[in-house]
Write an enzyme that holds these catalytic residues in place. Structure first.
Site, PDB file in Angstrom:
ATOM      1  N   CYS A  62      48.471  15.855 -17.479  1.00 51.75           N
ATOM      2  CA  CYS A  62      47.169  16.214 -17.543  1.00 51.75           C
ATOM      3  C   CYS A  62      46.847  17.772 -17.885  1.00 51.75           C
ATOM      4  CB  CYS A  62      46.639  16.006 -15.970  1.00 51.75           C
ATOM      5  SG  CYS A  62      45.015  16.516 -16.166  1.00 51.75           S
ATOM      6  N   CYS A  66      45.473  21.739 -11.214  1.00 53.77           N
ATOM      7  CA  CYS A  66      44.987  21.679  -9.930  1.00 53.77           C
ATOM      8  C   CYS A  66      46.348  21.880  -9.257  1.00 53.77           C
ATOM      9  CB  CYS A  66      44.678  20.248  -9.573  1.00 53.77           C
ATOM     10  SG  CYS A  66      43.032  19.884 -10.779  1.00 53.77           S
ATOM     11  N   CYS A  69      48.588  18.795  -7.780  1.00 60.48           N
ATOM     12  CA  CYS A  69      48.641  17.612  -8.515  1.00 60.48           C
ATOM     13  C   CYS A  69      50.197  17.482  -9.398  1.00 60.48           C
ATOM     14  CB  CYS A  69      47.439  17.556  -9.293  1.00 60.48           C
ATOM     15  SG  CYS A  69      47.593  15.880 -10.140  1.00 60.48           S
ATOM     16  N   CYS A 106      40.471   0.700  -7.077  1.00 55.10           N
ATOM     17  CA  CYS A 106      40.078   2.196  -7.686  1.00 55.10           C
ATOM     18  C   CYS A 106      40.977   2.476  -8.964  1.00 55.10           C
ATOM     19  CB  CYS A 106      40.169   3.196  -6.711  1.00 55.10           C
ATOM     20  SG  CYS A 106      39.579   4.745  -7.271  1.00 55.10           S
ATOM     21  N   CYS A 137      35.871   0.951  -8.605  1.00 62.14           N
ATOM     22  CA  CYS A 137      35.619   2.293  -8.436  1.00 62.14           C
ATOM     23  C   CYS A 137      36.582   2.971  -9.489  1.00 62.14           C
ATOM     24  CB  CYS A 137      36.462   2.871  -7.160  1.00 62.14           C
ATOM     25  SG  CYS A 137      36.387   4.575  -6.848  1.00 62.14           S
ATOM     26  N   CYS A 197      31.584   8.768  -4.728  1.00 62.86           N
ATOM     27  CA  CYS A 197      32.624   8.724  -3.652  1.00 62.86           C
ATOM     28  C   CYS A 197      33.113  10.173  -3.917  1.00 62.86           C
ATOM     29  CB  CYS A 197      33.686   7.756  -4.115  1.00 62.86           C
ATOM     30  SG  CYS A 197      35.310   8.025  -3.159  1.00 62.86           S
ATOM     31  N   ARG A 269      36.845   8.143   4.595  1.00 66.03           N
ATOM     32  CA  ARG A 269      38.262   7.351   3.952  1.00 66.03           C
ATOM     33  C   ARG A 269      39.207   8.501   4.585  1.00 66.03           C
ATOM     34  NH1 ARG A 269      38.226   5.696  -1.438  1.00 66.03           N
ATOM     35  NH2 ARG A 269      36.882   4.141  -0.662  1.00 66.03           N
TER      36      ARG A 269
HETATM   37  N1  SAM Z   1      41.872  13.667 -13.025  1.00 57.86           N
HETATM   38  C1  SAM Z   1      40.898  13.112 -12.186  1.00 57.86           C
HETATM   39  C2  SAM Z   1      40.465  14.114 -11.541  1.00 57.86           C
HETATM   40  O1  SAM Z   1      41.076  15.089 -11.102  1.00 57.86           O
HETATM   41  O2  SAM Z   1      39.065  14.421 -11.391  1.00 57.86           O
HETATM   42  C3  SAM Z   1      40.953  11.838 -11.555  1.00 57.86           C
HETATM   43  C4  SAM Z   1      42.550  11.868 -10.709  1.00 57.86           C
HETATM   44  S1  SAM Z   1      42.795  12.964  -9.509  1.00 57.86           S
HETATM   45  C5  SAM Z   1      44.289  12.730  -8.977  1.00 57.86           C
HETATM   46  C6  SAM Z   1      41.873  12.416  -7.938  1.00 57.86           C
HETATM   47  C7  SAM Z   1      41.870  13.192  -6.608  1.00 57.86           C
HETATM   48  O3  SAM Z   1      43.197  12.945  -5.856  1.00 57.86           O
HETATM   49  C8  SAM Z   1      41.916  14.628  -6.669  1.00 57.86           C
HETATM   50  O4  SAM Z   1      40.703  15.213  -6.908  1.00 57.86           O
HETATM   51  C9  SAM Z   1      42.365  15.105  -5.471  1.00 57.86           C
HETATM   52  O5  SAM Z   1      41.385  15.250  -4.308  1.00 57.86           O
HETATM   53  C10 SAM Z   1      43.409  14.025  -5.124  1.00 57.86           C
HETATM   54  N2  SAM Z   1      44.839  14.528  -5.093  1.00 57.86           N
HETATM   55  C11 SAM Z   1      45.564  14.715  -6.117  1.00 57.86           C
HETATM   56  N3  SAM Z   1      46.714  15.034  -5.569  1.00 57.86           N
HETATM   57  C12 SAM Z   1      46.924  15.114  -4.539  1.00 57.86           C
HETATM   58  C13 SAM Z   1      47.913  15.596  -3.641  1.00 57.86           C
HETATM   59  N4  SAM Z   1      49.063  15.757  -3.918  1.00 57.86           N
HETATM   60  N5  SAM Z   1      47.633  15.189  -2.288  1.00 57.86           N
HETATM   61  C14 SAM Z   1      46.318  14.935  -1.917  1.00 57.86           C
HETATM   62  N6  SAM Z   1      45.314  14.607  -2.555  1.00 57.86           N
HETATM   63  C15 SAM Z   1      45.693  14.668  -3.759  1.00 57.86           C
HETATM   64  C1  DTB Z   2      41.136  10.509  -3.602  1.00 57.24           C
HETATM   65  O1  DTB Z   2      40.336  11.260  -2.767  1.00 57.24           O
HETATM   66  N1  DTB Z   2      42.569  10.281  -3.373  1.00 57.24           N
HETATM   67  C2  DTB Z   2      43.135   9.347  -4.158  1.00 57.24           C
HETATM   68  C3  DTB Z   2      41.898   8.809  -4.923  1.00 57.24           C
HETATM   69  N2  DTB Z   2      40.864   9.768  -4.484  1.00 57.24           N
HETATM   70  C4  DTB Z   2      41.953   8.774  -6.374  1.00 57.24           C
HETATM   71  C5  DTB Z   2      44.171   9.984  -4.951  1.00 57.24           C
HETATM   72  C6  DTB Z   2      45.242  10.477  -3.885  1.00 57.24           C
HETATM   73  C7  DTB Z   2      46.356  10.884  -4.821  1.00 57.24           C
HETATM   74  C8  DTB Z   2      47.587  11.696  -4.225  1.00 57.24           C
HETATM   75  C9  DTB Z   2      48.746  11.993  -5.014  1.00 57.24           C
HETATM   76  C10 DTB Z   2      49.131  10.881  -5.896  1.00 57.24           C
HETATM   77  O2  DTB Z   2      49.617   9.820  -5.574  1.00 57.24           O
HETATM   78  O3  DTB Z   2      49.310  11.242  -7.115  1.00 57.24           O
HETATM   79 FE1  SF4 Z   3      44.573  16.394 -13.803  1.00 60.25          FE
HETATM   80 FE2  SF4 Z   3      45.692  15.891 -11.528  1.00 60.25          FE
HETATM   81 FE3  SF4 Z   3      43.614  17.896 -11.661  1.00 60.25          FE
HETATM   82 FE4  SF4 Z   3      43.009  15.186 -12.009  1.00 60.25          FE
HETATM   83  S1  SF4 Z   3      43.889  16.391  -9.983  1.00 60.25           S
HETATM   84  S2  SF4 Z   3      42.558  16.726 -13.402  1.00 60.25           S
HETATM   85  S3  SF4 Z   3      45.066  14.435 -12.653  1.00 60.25           S
HETATM   86  S4  SF4 Z   3      45.972  17.954 -12.647  1.00 60.25           S
END
Ligand code: SAM
Ligand code: DTB
Ligand code: SF4
Length: 322
Positions: A62, A66, A69, A106, A137, A197, A269
């Site tokens: 990506c 973030c 992430c 989802c 979702c 959501c 959630r």
């Molecule tokens: N890429 C898209 C976006 O960011 O909008 C969708 C997928 S993203 C992984 C969805 C959500 O997962 C993020 O907004 C964040 O709140 C959560 N998330 C991602 N990595 C995480 C982590 N290491 N611990 C907790 N929540 C996480």
């Molecule tokens: C949300 O708020 N938490 C979920 C879902 N929406 C998509 C994602 C959590 C991701 C946790 C890190 C991972 O597994 O990559």
């Molecule tokens: Fe990309 Fe992760 Fe950010 Fe979603 S949360 S936009 S997958 S870097």
């Protein structure tokens, strides 16, 4: 009861100011949980928890930054990039999730936002999952004008797009998209007639005031989200936030309670981070008003409790799934 506690308990503002949410978070733990329980029982079956299963339909690589992430291309984590899954893989996983008891499925993608050519494939996934009798979702990043309508037409029930944290802390975590971008995507989702959501992450080194700021932002969305995921940061080696001091679990429970009190009708959630929580902490989250979880041994790329463990926990607590 002292004056400040009774003040907090009597307030039901239509707009939540950050100090009002902070006052909730500052309550003695038992008072806060009691308040959350009263509201929870007014609007929900206190022993019912909804189950959603996640699948990552496109993993890693990506372009966004973030800081939490593992899927951001710029951080060196153990996540392996995976191009878009086939329709069959998604349908098989959704069928298995339904057979285990999930009611919502989802689909997440590691995109800044979907390209127009992606929407066709995602739409097929959505309509096929919906045809299995599951709620659908998706969380695909920022949406461009028109895309929300296309997803809705394919049968999408919920779109997940998180505010992640309070506006004042946001810049510490993400620089490649701003808060307003997120609010704009949420507006498009709502305008297309989908359920919103939207939640955030705690345990990223933010202050209690910033947690209150996140909850106030969510509660003041008009209307507030239908579903509010509260994630506890899953610390992944290679991400900038790896090594952050862990949030005390009682503080996580307090955040859940504040979400429940300020957004009474929403599904709150208990999201990422459950694998690091004891059963007792999760039970406190349910007591504080959480009524939805991610079900299945994987979130997007990180671990989640095995479904058998959740089944056992629900049995011990007398919780039934919806
Ligand atoms: N890429 C898209 C976006 O960011 O909008 C969708 C997928 S993203 C992984 C969805 C959500 O997962 C993020 O907004 C964040 O709140 C959560 N998330 C991602 N990595 C995480 C982590 N290491 N611990 C907790 N929540 C996480
Ligand atoms: C949300 O708020 N938490 C979920 C879902 N929406 C998509 C994602 C959590 C991701 C946790 C890190 C991972 O597994 O990559
Ligand atoms: Fe990309 Fe992760 Fe950010 Fe979603 S949360 S936009 S997958 S870097």
């Amino acid at each position: 009861m002292n004056q400040s506690v009774s003040d907090v308990i009597s307030i039901k503002p239509s707009v939540w100011m950050v100090p009002q949410v902070e006052a909730l978070l500052d309550l003695p733990f038992s008072d806060l949980i009691h308040r959350a329980q009263l509201i929870h029982r007014q609007y929900h079956d206190a022993n019912a928890v909804q189950l959603s299963t996640l699948i990552s339909v496109k993993t890693g690589g990506c372009p966004e930054d973030c800081g939490y992430c593992p899927q951001a291309a710029r951080y060196h984590t153990s996540v392996e990039d995976q191009e878009m899954l086939s329709l069959t893989e998604v349908i098989d996983t959704a069928r298995a999730a339904k057979a285990k008891g999930a009611s919502r499925f989802c689909m997440g993608a590691a995109w800044r936002g979907p390209k127009q050519r992606d929407i066709g494939k995602i739409s097929e996934m959505i309509s096929s999952v919906k045809a299995l009798g599951l709620e659908t979702c998706a969380t695909l990043g920022m949406l461009k004008p028109g895309q929300a309508d296309q997803l809705r037409q394919a049968g999408l029930d919920y779109y997940n797009h998180n505010l992640d944290t309070a506006p004042e802390f946001y810049g510490e975590v993400i620089t490649t998209r701003d808060y307003q971008d997120r609010l704009d995507t949420l507006d498009q989702v709502r305008a297309a007639g989908m359920n919103v959501c939207c939640g955030g992450i705690v345990g990223m080194g933010e202050s209690r005031q910033a947690r209150a700021g996140l909850i106030a932002q969510l509660a003041n969305l008009n209307p507030y989200p239908d579903s509010v995921p509260i994630n506890n940061l899953v610390q992944v080696p290679g991400t900038p936030l790896h090594g952050t001091e862990a949030l005390d679990h009682f503080e996580f429970v307090r955040t859940i309670a504040a979400a429940r009190i300020t957004m009474p009708k929403a599904m709150v959630r208990l999201s990422a981070g459950r694998q690091e929580m004891s059963e007792a902490v999760q039970a406190l989250c349910f007591l504080a008003g959480a009524n939805s979880i991610f079900y299945g041994d994987k979130l997007l790329t990180t671990g989640n409790p095995e479904s058998q463990r959740d089944d056992n926990l629900f049995q011990k607590l007398g919780i039934h799934s919806i």
